[in-house]
Enzyme design. Sequence first.
Site, PDB file in Angstrom:
ATOM      1  N   HIS A   1       0.830  -1.210   0.000  1.00  0.00           N
ATOM      2  CA  HIS A   1       0.000   0.000   0.000  1.00  0.00           C
ATOM      3  C   HIS A   1       0.865   1.261   0.000  1.00  0.00           C
ATOM      4  CE1 HIS A   1      -3.519   2.520   1.356  1.00  0.00           C
ATOM      5  NE2 HIS A   1      -2.551   3.219   1.901  1.00  0.00           N
ATOM      6  N   GLU A   2       1.834   1.320   0.900  1.00  0.00           N
ATOM      7  CA  GLU A   2       2.649   2.540   1.006  1.00  0.00           C
ATOM      8  C   GLU A   2       3.525   2.735  -0.226  1.00  0.00           C
ATOM      9  OE1 GLU A   2       2.013   4.684   3.276  1.00  0.00           O
ATOM     10  OE2 GLU A   2       0.662   3.365   4.393  1.00  0.00           O
TER      11      GLU A   2
ATOM     12  N   HIS B   1       1.686   4.530  -2.781  1.00  0.00           N
ATOM     13  CA  HIS B   1       1.737   5.997  -2.619  1.00  0.00           C
ATOM     14  C   HIS B   1       3.038   6.547  -3.184  1.00  0.00           C
ATOM     15  CE1 HIS B   1      -1.905   6.505  -0.435  1.00  0.00           C
ATOM     16  NE2 HIS B   1      -1.524   5.873   0.661  1.00  0.00           N
TER      17      HIS B   1
ATOM     18  N   HIS C   1      -5.199   7.330  -2.296  1.00  0.00           N
ATOM     19  CA  HIS C   1      -6.120   6.349  -1.747  1.00  0.00           C
ATOM     20  C   HIS C   1      -7.253   6.104  -2.749  1.00  0.00           C
ATOM     21  CE1 HIS C   1      -4.704   7.042   2.629  1.00  0.00           C
ATOM     22  NE2 HIS C   1      -4.194   5.937   2.140  1.00  0.00           N
TER      23      HIS C   1
END
Lengths: 112, 408
Positions: free
Chosen positions: B123-124, B127, B133
């Site tokens: 997930h990170e 980014h 998101h």
Amino acid sequence: EKLFHRRDRSDLEVAALPRAPPVADLPSAQEFLSKYGWTRRSPWPAAPPPAAAGPAFAEAVRGFQRVNGLPATGRLDEATVAAMNGPRCGVPDGPAGGPAPAGARPRAFPRR
Amino acid sequence: RRGAGPGPSAFSRRTLRWRLVGEGYSSQLSVDEQRAVLRSAFRMWSEVTPLQFQEELGARAAPVDVRLAFGRGRHLGCPRAFDGSGQEFAHAWRLGDVHFDDDEHFTSPSSDRGLNLLRVAVHEIGHVLGLPHIHRPGSIMRPNSVPRDPGFELDPADRKAIQKLYGSCTGPFDAVFDWIRTERSPFGERLVRFNTYFFRGGWYWLYENQKNRTRYGDPIPVVTGWRGLPARDLDAFVHVWSWGRDERYFFKGDRYWRYDSDGDRTYAEDERGRAYPRPISERFPGIPSPLDAAFYDRRSQWIYFFKGALVFAFDVQENRAVSPYPQRLAVAFPAVAPPSHPAGHLDAAYHSYAHGAVFLLKGSRYWRVVGDADRRRDPALPVNGLFPAEPVSERWFDICDVHPSALN
């Protein structure tokens, strides 16, 4: 002696860690929504929350509720507060959020 | 590269370096385990984008693109403090660093407790690569609710999102083929199954046609899955499959290998006891080498060999080259809609049971060969004509390289 419920006492280890202040009331909810981009003021770095709840706050709550699959009531009900207290990424989301900020590298790491 | 908003939206380079900084190790997992999880997280993005990630293990001052670290509260000079156990578990900067809150109970992917570090890291890193998101059930970029599902993967929508920033993976490929297996059901019925394989360089992918993606965790080194074959850079594959014949040949340079499907390795010797590999000219007289591509046409029982701008045909029944071949590719396989035609120097020829068609691949494009069904619909189509080119990436998805250091 501290009470534990797991043979390896791992639940004690978690309990010993500093806990994040929970979202439990209106001010903390306002701060949460501001921090994660659900209100207009940029939360990065965290900006102070709006002075008082109003239509903007209710709209922010509705936006948060929609993306979390909750009834979009605009009210701080139990399910909404529980969603706010769940584990999450620190990058803002919501209408005032967007992609993670770019290039905000921390200063050089201090020597241990 | 810059997007519509302020600041760049994506990395412009294709190989990015990362490091788990020494000051930021977690106190909960061994360093090796942390690095292994992060390597897996980067690799998952690499498997669906034309990006490769290399762990920087050299001097601390060596430049890296992404630094990752664990911290607690006020940490590592970061302007954003963590909040203790609960709520915020990590944060990241676009095209920058990732910090994990070490007050959270991070665990390895195999654990059924705590927060799955692999999932959080994927997930990170999303980014860092430029994704915001995404509030869609099932998306890895959802901001909250980290399920303890150890088998998560990037779903098609997440793949599309990152590919909007970095593009899709495409060819060229060295060889593409469907590998036939015959099995017996518990009731004694003969079943024919196949797997689709793509080869490039020193590794290969199994492509799951029904799911429109490669097998999770691919690519795999050729030497791992295909015993006895050269480690890399194959030229062609042919499966002579007809009544009474089941012969599988791999070609590289002036040599060929015959593969034993039951033993799952190349044959050591031919029927005369001579060691493989053998010269192509010995088994296929009149056929030159090295080759660009080849496929077996079950209807004519010819093998078409492609080299440069020429096509050679070999009759497996007569065991000799067919005249009037060789012919120019543009003549033997004419364009249906000129000027769309590969002209020559193909990368691969793919006889697909999945699609019921033959494809000629070159670079990032493919041409489908006119088949019998096409000519029944439109008798004006030329025999062995080539339909206009289409992008490889729009028929076969996400066949992506990973950094060699990420190969198991």
